[in-house]
Design a protein around this motif. Sequence first.
Motif, mmCIF file in Angstrom:
data_model
loop_
_atom_site.group_PDB
_atom_site.id
_atom_site.type_symbol
_atom_site.label_atom_id
_atom_site.label_comp_id
_atom_site.label_asym_id
_atom_site.label_seq_id
_atom_site.Cartn_x
_atom_site.Cartn_y
_atom_site.Cartn_z
ATOM 1 N N VAL A 1 0.868 -1.170 0.000
ATOM 2 C CA VAL A 1 0.000 0.000 0.000
ATOM 3 C C VAL A 1 0.906 1.221 0.000
ATOM 4 N N TYR A 2 0.568 2.210 -0.859
ATOM 5 C CA TYR A 2 1.455 3.374 -0.953
ATOM 6 C C TYR A 2 1.642 4.015 0.427
ATOM 7 N N ASP A 3 2.899 4.287 0.728
ATOM 8 C CA ASP A 3 3.281 4.889 2.003
ATOM 9 C C ASP A 3 4.560 5.676 1.751
ATOM 10 N N GLY A 4 4.519 6.963 2.032
ATOM 11 C CA GLY A 4 5.687 7.812 1.826
ATOM 12 C C GLY A 4 6.907 7.347 2.607
ATOM 13 N N ASP A 5 6.701 6.702 3.743
ATOM 14 C CA ASP A 5 7.835 6.181 4.508
ATOM 15 C C ASP A 5 8.523 5.038 3.763
ATOM 16 N N ILE A 6 7.720 4.178 3.120
ATOM 17 C CA ILE A 6 8.306 3.096 2.315
ATOM 18 C C ILE A 6 9.079 3.700 1.153
ATOM 19 N N GLU A 7 8.488 4.682 0.501
ATOM 20 C CA GLU A 7 9.157 5.337 -0.631
ATOM 21 C C GLU A 7 10.463 5.971 -0.188
ATOM 22 N N ALA A 8 10.453 6.656 0.958
ATOM 23 C CA ALA A 8 11.659 7.324 1.464
ATOM 24 C C ALA A 8 12.770 6.317 1.776
#
Length: 185
Positions: A47-54
């Motif tokens: 699930v999209y999560d800015g923390d995962i992206e970072a």
Amino acid sequence: MNLLLFAGSLRTESFNRKLLAVAQGILTETPEHKVTVADLKTLALPVYDGDIEAAGMPESVKTLGQLIQSADALVISSPEYNASISSPLKNAIDWVSRLRPIPLEKKPVLLMGTSPGAFGSIRGLGHTRAPFETLGSFLYPQPFAVPKAAEAFLPSGDLADPATKQKLKALLQNYVHFAQNLSVK
């Protein structure tokens, strides 16, 4: 033409996977078309999560982005979730929108779908257009919806109604012509 197909549904026995398989069969009747089918379930996008992206772009997102980038055109079959966009498809779009360059930009997209109700997935496809338009995709103006999905397919997986299959075949031919005329690559 290099076409990428995928369903906006994760369920193994999804009616939209069945509709996509029918489309794949029609498209592969033309030998010059290379048809690739991506599976959002197999890709297992988080699930999209800015923390995962970072922390680093997930490999599954990069893979989907590469598949989209290398395709000349996309065919997406998606159900509607409460008369709107399916969550697996929205999640995939959200992740891919974070890649640079954005793989969906200037990409021809055909939206189609089926659902158990009398409207097919047409209400959901209307909502599904918005993120593609925002990202600069070239949406084919005529979506395709198959109503009463539980009755629409034969045990073999083919469409039960020959007229519906013929409409799908004509639509796919017109869409490929549309995509080829865009010459976006």
